[in-house]
Design an enzyme around this catalytic site. Structure first.
Site, PDB file in Angstrom:
ATOM      1  N   ARG A 105      -0.647 -13.681  -4.478  1.00 47.69           N
ATOM      2  CA  ARG A 105       0.415 -12.692  -4.197  1.00 47.69           C
ATOM      3  C   ARG A 105       1.801 -13.342  -4.246  1.00 47.69           C
ATOM      4  O   ARG A 105       1.958 -14.511  -3.924  1.00 47.69           O
ATOM      5  CB  ARG A 105       0.122 -12.002  -2.864  1.00 47.69           C
ATOM      6  CG  ARG A 105      -1.167 -11.197  -2.990  1.00 47.69           C
ATOM      7  CD  ARG A 105      -1.488 -10.437  -1.758  1.00 47.69           C
ATOM      8  NE  ARG A 105      -0.494  -9.420  -1.459  1.00 47.69           N
ATOM      9  CZ  ARG A 105      -0.511  -8.700  -0.349  1.00 47.69           C
ATOM     10  NH1 ARG A 105      -1.451  -8.900   0.551  1.00 47.69           N
ATOM     11  NH2 ARG A 105       0.410  -7.788  -0.134  1.00 47.69           N
ATOM     12  N   GLN A 151       8.506  -7.139   4.784  1.00 46.24           N
ATOM     13  CA  GLN A 151       8.122  -8.553   4.947  1.00 46.24           C
ATOM     14  C   GLN A 151       9.257  -9.462   4.505  1.00 46.24           C
ATOM     15  O   GLN A 151       9.562 -10.448   5.172  1.00 46.24           O
ATOM     16  CB  GLN A 151       6.838  -8.838   4.163  1.00 46.24           C
ATOM     17  CG  GLN A 151       5.648  -8.093   4.752  1.00 46.24           C
ATOM     18  CD  GLN A 151       4.390  -8.208   3.915  1.00 46.24           C
ATOM     19  OE1 GLN A 151       4.391  -8.803   2.845  1.00 46.24           O
ATOM     20  NE2 GLN A 151       3.316  -7.614   4.405  1.00 46.24           N
ATOM     21  N   ASP A 301       1.149   1.956   2.640  1.00 39.61           N
ATOM     22  CA  ASP A 301      -0.222   1.491   2.904  1.00 39.61           C
ATOM     23  C   ASP A 301      -1.231   2.648   2.951  1.00 39.61           C
ATOM     24  O   ASP A 301      -2.442   2.417   2.992  1.00 39.61           O
ATOM     25  CB  ASP A 301      -0.271   0.717   4.229  1.00 39.61           C
ATOM     26  CG  ASP A 301       0.465  -0.609   4.129  1.00 39.61           C
ATOM     27  OD1 ASP A 301       0.684  -1.097   2.998  1.00 39.61           O
ATOM     28  OD2 ASP A 301       0.838  -1.169   5.180  1.00 39.61           O
ATOM     29  N   LYS A 328      -0.320  -5.487  -3.756  1.00 41.27           N
ATOM     30  CA  LYS A 328      -0.910  -5.491  -2.417  1.00 41.27           C
ATOM     31  C   LYS A 328      -2.196  -6.331  -2.420  1.00 41.27           C
ATOM     32  O   LYS A 328      -2.412  -7.142  -3.300  1.00 41.27           O
ATOM     33  CB  LYS A 328      -1.160  -4.053  -1.950  1.00 41.27           C
ATOM     34  CG  LYS A 328       0.131  -3.246  -1.795  1.00 41.27           C
ATOM     35  CD  LYS A 328       0.980  -3.765  -0.660  1.00 41.27           C
ATOM     36  CE  LYS A 328       2.315  -3.053  -0.582  1.00 41.27           C
ATOM     37  NZ  LYS A 328       3.235  -3.686   0.360  1.00 41.27           N
ATOM     38  N   ARG A 332      -3.609  -1.806  -6.215  1.00 42.10           N
ATOM     39  CA  ARG A 332      -4.142  -0.562  -5.649  1.00 42.10           C
ATOM     40  C   ARG A 332      -4.023   0.617  -6.595  1.00 42.10           C
ATOM     41  O   ARG A 332      -4.691   1.631  -6.388  1.00 42.10           O
ATOM     42  CB  ARG A 332      -3.460  -0.252  -4.302  1.00 42.10           C
ATOM     43  CG  ARG A 332      -3.951  -1.158  -3.201  1.00 42.10           C
ATOM     44  CD  ARG A 332      -3.399  -0.805  -1.834  1.00 42.10           C
ATOM     45  NE  ARG A 332      -4.010  -1.656  -0.823  1.00 42.10           N
ATOM     46  CZ  ARG A 332      -3.489  -1.895   0.375  1.00 42.10           C
ATOM     47  NH1 ARG A 332      -2.357  -1.332   0.729  1.00 42.10           N
ATOM     48  NH2 ARG A 332      -4.117  -2.669   1.231  1.00 42.10           N
ATOM     49  N   ARG A 374      -8.204  -1.499   2.761  1.00 39.70           N
ATOM     50  CA  ARG A 374      -7.823  -0.083   2.787  1.00 39.70           C
ATOM     51  C   ARG A 374      -8.540   0.708   1.675  1.00 39.70           C
ATOM     52  O   ARG A 374      -8.823   1.888   1.828  1.00 39.70           O
ATOM     53  CB  ARG A 374      -6.310   0.075   2.662  1.00 39.70           C
ATOM     54  CG  ARG A 374      -5.568  -0.574   3.831  1.00 39.70           C
ATOM     55  CD  ARG A 374      -4.194   0.010   4.056  1.00 39.70           C
ATOM     56  NE  ARG A 374      -3.368  -0.911   4.824  1.00 39.70           N
ATOM     57  CZ  ARG A 374      -3.439  -1.071   6.147  1.00 39.70           C
ATOM     58  NH1 ARG A 374      -4.298  -0.368   6.843  1.00 39.70           N
ATOM     59  NH2 ARG A 374      -2.655  -1.921   6.772  1.00 39.70           N
TER      60      ARG A 374
END
Ligand code: S3P
Length: 415
Positions: A105, A151, A301, A328, A332, A374
């Site tokens: 990431r 973040q 999210d 993420k 996603r 998730r």
């Protein structure tokens, strides 16, 4: 609901660099925040438990110690990015690494501003963990974030605690503000305003932070799975108590209501500087909508579970302006599109989102969660609606945010 993951990370980190005791109630059980706990212990902070409460014995702004070895962030981008901001202010060297997924990431987004502040920080190809950080007294900066990211903003604000002067972060679209709320409650000077340039937040360096009692609200990102399950499974009524409803996080409720969802908000209150309420949700017929622009960071999210809801909405749901979803725990966008189509959904991939047509009956399928908690939980809800059996690989990743998910889901069975 378990305690909010974003707020749990911040309570431990900010408590560790405050003076005196921080008492935390309803700390999440997810493994992401356990990684933060462990890291703060390695940095010399005493953390104990008493009657289900977490006690962080703060060491003050400059009291952290050289860790005995590299710090393990596990799967958690919040942990590595926020802690990097704090470590940028320490005169010792530390290394933070992640698991196979986290190590892919992007970190340039924090490396660049922290370097501008004077920290010596590097990663693999200047982009990926492990990160090696040595800092000290920093310079204040005025920085416009390239993507709306709490973040990144938080890493800079936390580093700004160690800067001599006022550090300012500007974002085009406002991201979650838990760091600002908590730092302010601990005694830091912060100022925020909306200007033509965007949302601007400034923090003054070298404050005296003092420990607080923090009651962590229920995690709206975890509640989201039950909101959608209750809306879609016929004859449901579910009450979810004390859910955090910070406006920078509550977009899911606005969107589900706009889609026709029967969700009422009761017993509104404020705990530890964060709004909370009970949510009552009943089965509803949903209709299509468009989700884009400033709404995206408010529900970033929750897009995996919203995509499941969209398959059962009458008409089209367009999700756009959400390119960040590709960065993420998994990509996603592509993972949701592929798995939904496997279940018979009518979904089209866009570079920055997807288009979902409904109402589409779903059929059980083999789902690859790609190591993303998730996505795994979103497809458990899809599995409730589908004809036949749904099998989800990588279920163990649900431990990162919501180890209690399956137990709670099973407890909602009517008979
Ligand atoms: C988080 C911020 C968001 C969110 C993540 C938690 C936080 O990430 O997706 O799950 O706690 O600050 P970005 O800052 O990358 O948008």
């Amino acid at each position: 609901m378990p305690g909010d993951k974003s707020i749990s990370h911040r309570a431990v980190m900010i408590g560790s660099i405050s003076d005196g005791l921080t008492e935390i109630d309803n700390f999440t059980t997810g493994s992401d925040c356990q990684a933060t706990l462990q890291a703060m212990v390695s940095l010399g902070v005493e953390i104990t438990r008493s009657q289900g409460r977490l006690l962080v014995h703060g060491r003050g702004l400059r009291g952290l110690r050289t860790p005995p070895g590299p710090l393990d962030a596990g799967n958690s981008a919040t942990m590595i990015r926020l802690l990097s901001g704090i470590l940028a202010g320490q005169s010792f060297e530390s290394i933070i690494y992640g698991d196979h997924y986290l190590n892919k990431r992007p970190m340039r987004r924090i490396i660049e501003p922290l370097r501008m502040m004077g920290a010596d920080i590097s990663g693999v190809d200047d982009e990926y963990p492990p990160l090696r950080i040595r800092g000290g007294d920093l310079r204040p900066i005025r920085y416009r974030t390239p993507v709306p990211s709490a973040q990144v903003k938080s890493a800079i604000l936390l580093a700004g605690l160690y800067a001599d002067g006022t550090t300012t972060v500007i974002e085009e679209v406002k991201s979650r503000d838990h760091t600002e709320r908590m730092l302010q409650a601990c005694g830091a000077w912060l100022q925020s305003c909306r200007s033509e340039a965007g949302f601007q937040i400034s923090i003054r360096g070298n404050p005296a932070l003092s420990g607080q009692r923090v009651v962590i609200p229920g995690d709206i990102s975890s509640a989201a799975f039950f909101l959608v399950a209750a809306l879609l499974v016929p004859d449901s009524e579910v009450v979810i108590e004390k859910v955090g409803l910070n406006p920078t996080r509550s977009g899911i409720i606005d969107v589900l209501r706009e889609m026709g969802g029967d969700i009422s908000v009761e017993n509104t209150d404020e705990i530890s500087g964060e709004p909370v309420a009970d949510l009552v949700v009943r089965s509803s017929a949903l209709k299509g909508t468009t989700i884009n622009g400033e709404m995206i960071p408010r529900l970033i999210d929750e897009i995996p579970i919203l995509a499941i809801a969209a398959t059962q909405a009458d008409g089209e749901v367009l999700i756009a302006g959400a390119r960040e979803l590709r960065k993420k725990e998994a990509d996603r966008i592509s993972v949701m599109v592929e798995n939904l189509n496997r279940m018979g959904g009518k979904v089209r991939e866009l570079p920055d989102g997807m288009v979902i047509d409904g109402v589409t009956p779903l059929s059980g399928a083999l789902i690859d969660s790609a190591g993303d908690h998730r996505i795994a939980m979103a497809f458990a809800v899809a599995g409730l609606l589908a004809r036949g059996e749904t099998r989800i690989s990588g279920w163990e990743w649900t431990r990162t945010s919501f180890p209690e998910f399956l137990k709670i889901l099973n407890s909602l069975r009517s008979g």
